[in-house]
Design a protein around this motif. Structure first.
Motif, PDB file in Angstrom:
ATOM      1  N   GLN A  90       0.828  -1.200   0.000  1.00  0.00           N
ATOM      2  CA  GLN A  90       0.000   0.000   0.000  1.00  0.00           C
ATOM      3  C   GLN A  90       0.867   1.256   0.000  1.00  0.00           C
ATOM      4  N   SER A  91       1.933   1.234   0.776  1.00  0.00           N
ATOM      5  CA  SER A  91       2.825   2.395   0.832  1.00  0.00           C
ATOM      6  C   SER A  91       3.534   2.614  -0.499  1.00  0.00           C
ATOM      7  N   ALA A  92       3.906   1.523  -1.177  1.00  0.00           N
ATOM      8  CA  ALA A  92       4.523   1.648  -2.499  1.00  0.00           C
ATOM      9  C   ALA A  92       3.544   2.227  -3.506  1.00  0.00           C
ATOM     10  N   LYS A  93       2.293   1.806  -3.420  1.00  0.00           N
ATOM     11  CA  LYS A  93       1.264   2.377  -4.293  1.00  0.00           C
ATOM     12  C   LYS A  93       1.119   3.875  -4.026  1.00  0.00           C
ATOM     13  N   ASP A  94       1.075   4.232  -2.751  1.00  0.00           N
ATOM     14  CA  ASP A  94       0.941   5.652  -2.390  1.00  0.00           C
ATOM     15  C   ASP A  94       2.139   6.470  -2.883  1.00  0.00           C
ATOM     16  N   ALA A  95       3.312   5.828  -2.944  1.00  0.00           N
ATOM     17  CA  ALA A  95       4.525   6.511  -3.407  1.00  0.00           C
ATOM     18  C   ALA A  95       4.565   6.654  -4.925  1.00  0.00           C
ATOM     19  N   GLY A  96       3.670   5.966  -5.621  1.00  0.00           N
ATOM     20  CA  GLY A  96       3.593   6.105  -7.072  1.00  0.00           C
ATOM     21  C   GLY A  96       4.233   4.988  -7.862  1.00  0.00           C
ATOM     22  N   ALA A  97       4.599   3.880  -7.207  1.00  0.00           N
ATOM     23  CA  ALA A  97       5.183   2.753  -7.942  1.00  0.00           C
ATOM     24  C   ALA A  97       4.179   2.200  -8.944  1.00  0.00           C
ATOM     25  N   ASP A  98       4.687   1.667 -10.035  1.00  0.00           N
ATOM     26  CA  ASP A  98       3.835   1.118 -11.088  1.00  0.00           C
ATOM     27  C   ASP A  98       3.402  -0.311 -10.804  1.00  0.00           C
ATOM     28  N   ALA A  99       4.162  -1.013  -9.988  1.00  0.00           N
ATOM     29  CA  ALA A  99       3.868  -2.400  -9.646  1.00  0.00           C
ATOM     30  C   ALA A  99       4.686  -2.763  -8.425  1.00  0.00           C
ATOM     31  N   CYS A 100       4.404  -3.943  -7.867  1.00  0.00           N
ATOM     32  CA  CYS A 100       5.214  -4.440  -6.767  1.00  0.00           C
ATOM     33  C   CYS A 100       5.753  -5.814  -7.114  1.00  0.00           C
ATOM     34  N   LEU A 101       6.882  -6.140  -6.508  1.00  0.00           N
ATOM     35  CA  LEU A 101       7.499  -7.457  -6.619  1.00  0.00           C
ATOM     36  C   LEU A 101       7.392  -8.100  -5.249  1.00  0.00           C
ATOM     37  N   SER A 102       6.696  -9.238  -5.190  1.00  0.00           N
ATOM     38  CA  SER A 102       6.369  -9.835  -3.898  1.00  0.00           C
ATOM     39  C   SER A 102       6.999 -11.217  -3.775  1.00  0.00           C
ATOM     40  N   VAL A 103       8.059 -11.299  -2.998  1.00  0.00           N
ATOM     41  CA  VAL A 103       8.783 -12.543  -2.832  1.00  0.00           C
ATOM     42  C   VAL A 103       7.982 -13.518  -1.976  1.00  0.00           C
ATOM     43  N   THR A 104       8.180 -14.806  -2.209  1.00  0.00           N
ATOM     44  CA  THR A 104       7.540 -15.807  -1.372  1.00  0.00           C
ATOM     45  C   THR A 104       7.988 -15.618   0.086  1.00  0.00           C
ATOM     46  N   PRO A 105       7.077 -15.762   1.040  1.00  0.00           N
ATOM     47  CA  PRO A 105       7.458 -15.613   2.449  1.00  0.00           C
ATOM     48  C   PRO A 105       8.610 -16.549   2.818  1.00  0.00           C
ATOM     49  N   TYR A 106       9.602 -15.972   3.474  1.00  0.00           N
ATOM     50  CA  TYR A 106      10.834 -16.687   3.767  1.00  0.00           C
ATOM     51  C   TYR A 106      10.868 -17.126   5.227  1.00  0.00           C
TER      52      TYR A 106
END
Length: 291
Positions: A90-106
């Motif tokens: 959500q914070s990345a979206k608010d910052a204006g990022a175009d997409a997110c990269l979501s790693v598998t939980p480690y």
């Protein structure tokens, strides 16, 4: 929108571990000038594990603001807590990022159902395009192709960074996911072969030091120009290898500093590149015409 050479950008730091904002600005300019197609900010190579939340989001915001829409910015927002991953996304979206990269939980090693529900929850909570990231060598958990295929049907999940280097997986995914679900490499040595199978790009460590070369290589491979793409990749093999003589991002941070782009600061538990590898990395850069 998301294809080609997507640099897994290092996060510049000073010798004392403080963030080097001037160095970050210089690096982003370097990639814009050299033809990098997208920037991944604060992924594994960006030392997401040792940045606090405020620093993490500051780096994303500064990259987004400097890029100013010229190329996509993908924000690393993975976590092994689903609620934390949602907050970062959500914070990345608010910052204006175009997409997110979501790693598998480690570390906590969820089941395949846990992986499915984790990424689905992020996609449902935040209206930001999500790229899955499977890198079992670092996370201790492998998201199977079948789970990736299930997630490919979830709204907001548009692709996967597959870092295993296993082409049989890629072929299966190509045949069992929607046509608009993109598959990109997270393994520099095998990236050309993945793109020749129909993959759309490479989230690259090597692109930190060879942005123009990796961008051209991706363009050739995506266009199906196999001989030219493989020939260019062959010249870069020593660089690919040099970037992993010790744990990423130790070698690549030393390399960008050797090129005069940033300082070589790291944060514990990462340590500076061992002296026994300095000449190997330097020779690889020189051999590829990067020094």
């Amino acid at each position: 929108m998301f294809q080609g050479s997507m640099v897994a950008l290092v996060t510049p730091m000073m010798a004392d571990g403080q963030l080097d904002w001037e160095g970050l600005h210089k690096l982003v300019d370097f990639h814009l000038e050299k033809g990098t197609h997208a920037i991944v900010a604060v992924g594994t190579t960006g030392e997401s594990a040792t940045l606090d939340v405020d620093e993490h989001l500051q780096v994303i915001k500064k990259v987004v603001d400097q890029v100013n829409g010229r190329i996509p910015v993908i924000a690393g927002t993975g976590a092994n807590s689903t609620s934390e991953a949602i907050e970062l996304t959500q914070s990345a979206k608010d910052a204006g990022a175009d997409a997110c990269l979501s790693v598998t939980p480690y570390y906590n090693k969820p089941t395949q159902e846990g992986l499915f529900l984790h990424h689905q929850a992020i996609a449902k909570a935040v209206a930001l395009p999500q790229m899955l990231y499977n890198v079992p060598g670092r996370t201790g958990v492998d998201m199977t192709p079948e789970t990736i295929a299930r997630l490919s049907a979830v709204d907001n999940i548009f692709g996967v960074k597959e870092a295993t280097g296993e082409m049989d997986r890629v072929e299966w995914l190509m045949a069992n996911t929607p046509d608009d679900f993109i598959i990109v490499s997270g393994d520099d040595p095998t990236a050309v072969e993945l793109m020749l199978l129909g993959g759309k790009g490479n989230i690259s460590v090597t692109a930190n030091v060879a942005p123009a070369e990796i961008a051209r290589m991706c363009e050739l491979a995506i266009a199906g120009k196999a001989d030219e793409a493989r020939a260019l990749n062959q010249k870069l093999v020593p660089v690919h290898n040099a970037m992993f003589v010790e744990s990423n991002p130790i070698p690549v941070k030393w390399a960008v500093a050797e090129m005069g782009l940033t300082q070589a600061g790291l944060r514990l538990p990462l340590t500076p590149l061992s002296e026994i590898y300095h000449q190997q990395v330097r020779d690889a850069l020189k051999g590829a015409g990067l020094l």
